[in-house]
Motif scaffolding. Structure first.
Motif, PDB file in Angstrom:
ATOM      1  N   VAL A   1     -14.431   2.236 -50.360  1.00 30.19           N
ATOM      2  CA  VAL A   1     -14.733   1.872 -48.978  1.00 30.19           C
ATOM      3  C   VAL A   1     -13.573   1.173 -48.298  1.00 30.19           C
ATOM      4  O   VAL A   1     -13.230   1.467 -47.163  1.00 30.19           O
TER       5      VAL A   1
ATOM      6  N   LYS B   1     -16.802  -3.992 -37.860  1.00 35.34           N
ATOM      7  CA  LYS B   1     -15.528  -4.075 -38.574  1.00 35.34           C
ATOM      8  C   LYS B   1     -14.422  -3.870 -37.552  1.00 35.34           C
ATOM      9  O   LYS B   1     -14.480  -2.955 -36.726  1.00 35.34           O
TER      10      LYS B   1
ATOM     11  N   THR C   1     -19.769 -10.876 -54.864  1.00 36.71           N
ATOM     12  CA  THR C   1     -20.927 -10.855 -53.971  1.00 36.71           C
ATOM     13  C   THR C   1     -21.990 -11.830 -54.425  1.00 36.71           C
ATOM     14  O   THR C   1     -22.539 -12.600 -53.637  1.00 36.71           O
TER      15      THR C   1
ATOM     16  N   THR D   1     -11.537  -5.033 -56.555  1.00 37.05           N
ATOM     17  CA  THR D   1     -11.023  -4.142 -55.526  1.00 37.05           C
ATOM     18  C   THR D   1     -11.981  -2.989 -55.325  1.00 37.05           C
ATOM     19  O   THR D   1     -12.405  -2.350 -56.281  1.00 37.05           O
ATOM     20  N   ASP D   2     -12.322  -2.721 -54.054  1.00 37.43           N
ATOM     21  CA  ASP D   2     -13.199  -1.609 -53.723  1.00 37.43           C
ATOM     22  C   ASP D   2     -12.316  -0.454 -53.280  1.00 37.43           C
ATOM     23  O   ASP D   2     -11.834  -0.420 -52.157  1.00 37.43           O
TER      24      ASP D   2
ATOM     25  N   GLN E   1     -20.130  -5.409 -48.695  1.00 34.17           N
ATOM     26  CA  GLN E   1     -18.750  -4.952 -48.857  1.00 34.17           C
ATOM     27  C   GLN E   1     -17.817  -5.522 -47.790  1.00 34.17           C
ATOM     28  O   GLN E   1     -16.604  -5.311 -47.838  1.00 34.17           O
ATOM     29  N   ARG E   2     -18.381  -6.261 -46.817  1.00 35.78           N
ATOM     30  CA  ARG E   2     -17.587  -6.737 -45.690  1.00 35.78           C
ATOM     31  C   ARG E   2     -17.633  -8.241 -45.461  1.00 35.78           C
ATOM     32  O   ARG E   2     -16.830  -8.765 -44.696  1.00 35.78           O
TER      33      ARG E   2
ATOM     34  N   ARG F   1     -26.086  -3.236 -48.111  1.00 37.11           N
ATOM     35  CA  ARG F   1     -24.998  -2.751 -48.958  1.00 37.11           C
ATOM     36  C   ARG F   1     -23.677  -2.739 -48.197  1.00 37.11           C
ATOM     37  O   ARG F   1     -22.632  -3.145 -48.725  1.00 37.11           O
ATOM     38  N   ARG F   2     -23.724  -2.286 -46.939  1.00 30.53           N
ATOM     39  CA  ARG F   2     -22.506  -2.284 -46.124  1.00 30.53           C
ATOM     40  C   ARG F   2     -22.000  -3.704 -45.907  1.00 30.53           C
ATOM     41  O   ARG F   2     -20.799  -3.968 -45.967  1.00 30.53           O
TER      42      ARG F   2
ATOM     43  N   MET G   1     -12.013  -8.340 -52.555  1.00 29.06           N
ATOM     44  CA  MET G   1     -13.297  -8.905 -52.178  1.00 29.06           C
ATOM     45  C   MET G   1     -13.735  -9.948 -53.187  1.00 29.06           C
ATOM     46  O   MET G   1     -13.506  -9.804 -54.382  1.00 29.06           O
TER      47      MET G   1
ATOM     48  N   GLN H   1     -14.560 -10.499 -45.137  1.00 24.72           N
ATOM     49  CA  GLN H   1     -13.503 -10.055 -44.244  1.00 24.72           C
ATOM     50  C   GLN H   1     -13.738 -10.635 -42.844  1.00 24.72           C
ATOM     51  O   GLN H   1     -14.829 -11.077 -42.517  1.00 24.72           O
TER      52      GLN H   1
END
Length: 241
Positions: A185, A88, A194, A181-182, A217-218, A213-214, A191, A221
């Motif tokens: 984290v 990130k 998924t 919206t998360d 969430q990314r 899982r990580r 986002m 981006q």
């Protein structure tokens, strides 16, 4: 005596008001992006851009560092063994590539639960394979053994499915799918869905649940990938012998 100045309400100090959490987060995100663009205007570019419009920066040149014209470098169709980190982007990165980054998942550095020590596991793939994320196919070209290269992975060149519905992240042109919206984290990031847009068939891909899982969430981006070339096999058929 002098009377104290009247108390200001939230939003008055900047001249911009927000009435709920979503609006405040959106304003904070826009302000951060504006500051980032302003910083980028005031610095000289420190990166190179590939023909696929992938920005990269070499951290180590590797075996071609002495200028040897006969040095073996990665070409399309080569099977390569890599160590990598998916990162990130750090908030203080002045050019979107340099500086510290937070590891989302990795292979070869001994950072994950399924790795006993650095070097015990690696990632093997063929450059140019459609299964790879597009950014890797472009950015790995020209690297030598021992070379370390960091490059930008926009969602469209990474793990986001190539549909108009999903193409709403950085560099995108679509609506972004079902927005959510998360708050835990990524407080200021929107986002895409998924289930709809995360392409789990693209590699490299996380191997453990925590990594997956990580990454979920990314994936929509702008990320960084840092790769180190361990081995180059010019004839992939040799690996089958």
């Amino acid at each position: 005596g002098v009377a104290p100045p009247p108390k200001k309400k939230v939003g008055e100090s900047t001249g911009v008001k927000c009435t709920n959490v979503d609006e405040c987060q959106e304003l904070a995100y826009k302000k951060e992006e504006e500051l980032k663009l302003e910083r980028e205007k005031n610095v000289e570019p420190t990166f190179v851009t590939t023909k696929g419009n992938i920005r990269y920066k070499d951290l180590e040149i590797g075996n071609k560092g002495d200028g040897d014209a006969d040095a073996v470098v990665v070409e399309e169709g080569n099977e390569v063994t890599l160590y990598f980190k998916i990162l990130k982007v750090g908030k203080r990165s002045y050019d979107g590539i340099s500086g510290e980054g937070t590891t989302v998942f990795s292979r070869g550095y001994g950072l994950e639960d399924d790795e006993k020590a650095p070097g015990t596991k690696s990632f093997v793939t063929t450059i140019g394979s459609p299964q790879n994320i597009a950014a890797l196919n472009y950015a790995a070209l020209g690297m030598a053994v021992g070379g370390i290269r960091r490059f930008v992975v926009l969602p469209q060149k990474g793990w986001e499915k190539p549909t108009k519905l999903c193409d709403g992240g950085p560099g995108g042109s679509g609506a972004g799918g079902d927005l959510k919206t998360d708050y835990v984290v990524v407080p200021t990031a929107t986002m895409v869905s998924t289930e709809t847009c995360f392409d789990t068939a693209k590699i490299p891909f996380p191997t453990t649940y925590a990594e997956q899982r990580r990454m979920a969430q990314r994936f929509d981006q702008s990320l960084l990938m840092e790769v180190q070339v361990v081995k180059i096999n010019k004839d992939p058929k040799d690996s089958l012998l």
